[in-house]
Motif scaffolding. Structure first.
Motif, PDB file in Angstrom:
ATOM      1  N   VAL A 109      -6.426  -5.500   9.512  1.00  0.00           N
ATOM      2  CA  VAL A 109      -7.314  -5.575   8.347  1.00  0.00           C
ATOM      3  C   VAL A 109      -8.198  -4.338   8.274  1.00  0.00           C
ATOM      4  CG1 VAL A 109      -9.271  -6.819   7.339  1.00  0.00           C
ATOM      5  CG2 VAL A 109      -7.308  -8.093   8.204  1.00  0.00           C
ATOM      6  N   GLY A 110      -8.702  -3.894   9.434  1.00  0.00           N
ATOM      7  CA  GLY A 110      -9.529  -2.683   9.458  1.00  0.00           C
ATOM      8  C   GLY A 110      -8.759  -1.462   8.990  1.00  0.00           C
ATOM      9  N   LYS A 111      -7.495  -1.364   9.410  1.00  0.00           N
ATOM     10  CA  LYS A 111      -6.667  -0.238   8.983  1.00  0.00           C
ATOM     11  C   LYS A 111      -6.405  -0.287   7.483  1.00  0.00           C
ATOM     12  CE  LYS A 111      -2.233   2.032   9.913  1.00  0.00           C
ATOM     13  NZ  LYS A 111      -0.976   1.990  10.698  1.00  0.00           N
ATOM     14  N   LEU A 112      -6.090  -1.474   6.963  1.00  0.00           N
ATOM     15  CA  LEU A 112      -5.859  -1.620   5.521  1.00  0.00           C
ATOM     16  C   LEU A 112      -7.130  -1.327   4.726  1.00  0.00           C
ATOM     17  CD1 LEU A 112      -3.618  -4.818   5.511  1.00  0.00           C
ATOM     18  CD2 LEU A 112      -2.975  -2.579   4.592  1.00  0.00           C
ATOM     19  N   GLU A 113      -8.257  -1.783   5.237  1.00  0.00           N
ATOM     20  CA  GLU A 113      -9.524  -1.519   4.558  1.00  0.00           C
ATOM     21  C   GLU A 113      -9.794  -0.022   4.485  1.00  0.00           C
ATOM     22  OE1 GLU A 113     -14.257  -2.807   4.747  1.00  0.00           O
ATOM     23  OE2 GLU A 113     -12.886  -3.386   6.355  1.00  0.00           O
ATOM     24  N   ILE A 129     -10.236   2.197   1.126  1.00  0.00           N
ATOM     25  CA  ILE A 129     -11.427   3.032   0.902  1.00  0.00           C
ATOM     26  C   ILE A 129     -11.010   4.475   0.633  1.00  0.00           C
ATOM     27  CG2 ILE A 129     -13.479   4.009   2.005  1.00  0.00           C
ATOM     28  CD1 ILE A 129     -13.805   1.327   3.476  1.00  0.00           C
ATOM     29  N   ASN A 130     -10.063   4.975   1.418  1.00  0.00           N
ATOM     30  CA  ASN A 130      -9.590   6.351   1.202  1.00  0.00           C
ATOM     31  C   ASN A 130      -8.967   6.509  -0.182  1.00  0.00           C
ATOM     32  OD1 ASN A 130     -10.405   7.122   3.760  1.00  0.00           O
ATOM     33  ND2 ASN A 130      -8.403   6.731   4.687  1.00  0.00           N
ATOM     34  N   GLU A 172     -11.747  -9.506   1.711  1.00  0.00           N
ATOM     35  CA  GLU A 172     -12.038 -10.921   1.958  1.00  0.00           C
ATOM     36  C   GLU A 172     -10.755 -11.743   1.975  1.00  0.00           C
ATOM     37  OE1 GLU A 172     -14.711 -14.560   0.017  1.00  0.00           O
ATOM     38  OE2 GLU A 172     -14.825 -12.530  -0.809  1.00  0.00           O
ATOM     39  N   SER A 173      -9.835 -11.415   1.076  1.00  0.00           N
ATOM     40  CA  SER A 173      -8.549 -12.120   1.044  1.00  0.00           C
ATOM     41  C   SER A 173      -7.737 -11.857   2.305  1.00  0.00           C
ATOM     42  CB  SER A 173      -7.753 -11.675  -0.194  1.00  0.00           C
ATOM     43  OG  SER A 173      -6.473 -12.259  -0.218  1.00  0.00           O
ATOM     44  N   LEU A 174      -7.755 -10.626   2.789  1.00  0.00           N
ATOM     45  CA  LEU A 174      -7.016 -10.293   4.010  1.00  0.00           C
ATOM     46  C   LEU A 174      -7.585 -11.013   5.230  1.00  0.00           C
ATOM     47  CD1 LEU A 174      -6.547  -6.431   3.593  1.00  0.00           C
ATOM     48  CD2 LEU A 174      -4.815  -8.201   3.273  1.00  0.00           C
ATOM     49  N   GLU A 175      -8.876 -11.289   5.212  1.00  0.00           N
ATOM     50  CA  GLU A 175      -9.531 -11.909   6.363  1.00  0.00           C
ATOM     51  C   GLU A 175      -9.437 -13.431   6.355  1.00  0.00           C
ATOM     52  OE1 GLU A 175     -13.460 -10.335   6.013  1.00  0.00           O
ATOM     53  OE2 GLU A 175     -13.021  -8.584   7.272  1.00  0.00           O
ATOM     54  N   VAL A 177       0.844  -1.201   0.000  1.00  0.00           N
ATOM     55  CA  VAL A 177       0.000   0.000   0.000  1.00  0.00           C
ATOM     56  C   VAL A 177       0.877   1.249   0.000  1.00  0.00           C
ATOM     57  CG1 VAL A 177      -1.583   1.368   1.388  1.00  0.00           C
ATOM     58  CG2 VAL A 177      -2.031  -1.050   1.061  1.00  0.00           C
ATOM     59  N   GLU A 178       1.856   1.273   0.869  1.00  0.00           N
ATOM     60  CA  GLU A 178       2.736   2.450   0.961  1.00  0.00           C
ATOM     61  C   GLU A 178       3.513   2.669  -0.330  1.00  0.00           C
ATOM     62  OE1 GLU A 178       5.237   2.099   4.344  1.00  0.00           O
ATOM     63  OE2 GLU A 178       3.584   1.987   5.781  1.00  0.00           O
ATOM     64  N   ARG A 179       4.067   1.593  -0.888  1.00  0.00           N
ATOM     65  CA  ARG A 179       4.866   1.730  -2.115  1.00  0.00           C
ATOM     66  C   ARG A 179       4.017   2.202  -3.291  1.00  0.00           C
ATOM     67  NH1 ARG A 179       7.155  -3.293  -0.516  1.00  0.00           N
ATOM     68  NH2 ARG A 179       5.939  -4.355  -2.123  1.00  0.00           N
TER      69      ARG A 179
END
Length: 228
Positions: free
Chosen positions: A200-204, A208-209, A122-125, A50-52
């Protein structure tokens, strides 16, 4: 001598049902630890990706060029990259065929990105429900083994005319091992589940952002094009 019994000795002397309970708990603990290690690696890698990608996205490079780069490895995309790829691909397709109706273009683009977002989350979970199950049921499985073992010990004690603590202690000790194993399996699973759920919540939220910001950019392009 009984005071020096090891956990292995207690396991070998336990009844067949208590042995089965211990083996089940040991198996669940091993599997949950394997999942904890794997999921930790997956989520850490997802955060790095995500960061990259977002650093590259906001670097000011042309979006069409970025799309070409991403498309070249479309089979290995995940996270924000996958959302970007799905959204830009659908935007380009709809813009070519229905460019005079920007509302329809943006609706289709947003739908494509929402589908990708759902699949990525879904994949992250993956495996999290199993960890939650291990954390919730293993203490009760261990308790069942303990109750059964203690019951067995007292039944055997009742058949003896003169009972002593030395006679009942090994049976109770081997039964309590089941409770200890249940907690040993449950505690790491619960801690990992809570930690991974937060990640997962943070990545989600990051996804979304990014999706909202990317939609704003595409929205400006869609509504500007008909006027050109």
């Amino acid at each position: 001598m009984s005071a020096e019994l090891s956990i292995l000795d207690l396991f070998l002397q336990a009844s067949l049902l208590v042995k089965a309970v211990m083996l089940v708990l040991l198996g669940m603990s091993v599997v949950s630890w394997a999942m904890i290690i794997k999921r930790s690696q997956v989520l850490s890698e997802a955060s790095s990706k995500v960061e990259r990608f977002e650093d590259r996205f906001w670097s000011g490079m042309d979006l069409s060029q970025l799309f070409q780069e991403v498309q070249a490895r479309k089979d290995n995309l995940s996270g924000s990259e996958q959302i970007f790829y799905s959204g830009f691909k659908e935007f380009a397709r709809l813009h070519r065929s229905n460019g005079k109706v920007p509302e329809a273009v943006m609706e289709g683009t947003s739908r494509a990105m929402r589908v990708s977002l759902s699949k990525e989350v879904e994949s992250l979970e993956t495996n999290l429900p199993f960890l939650a199950t291990v954390g919730s049921i293993t203490p009760y499985i261990g308790l069942f083994g303990t109750v059964w073992g203690i019951m067995h010990a007292f039944i055997a004690l009742g058949a003896v005319k003169q009972a002593t603590l030395a006679m009942v202690a090994p049976g109770i000790a081997e039964a309590l091992v089941a409770t200890a194993m249940g907690l040993f399996a449950a505690i790491p699973a619960v801690m990992a589940y809570n930690r991974f759920t937060a990640k997962v919540g943070k990545l989600e939220n990051n996804y979304i952002n990014f999706m909202e910001e990317f939609s704003s950019i595409l929205h400006r392009q869609a509504f500007a094009s008909p006027k050109e």
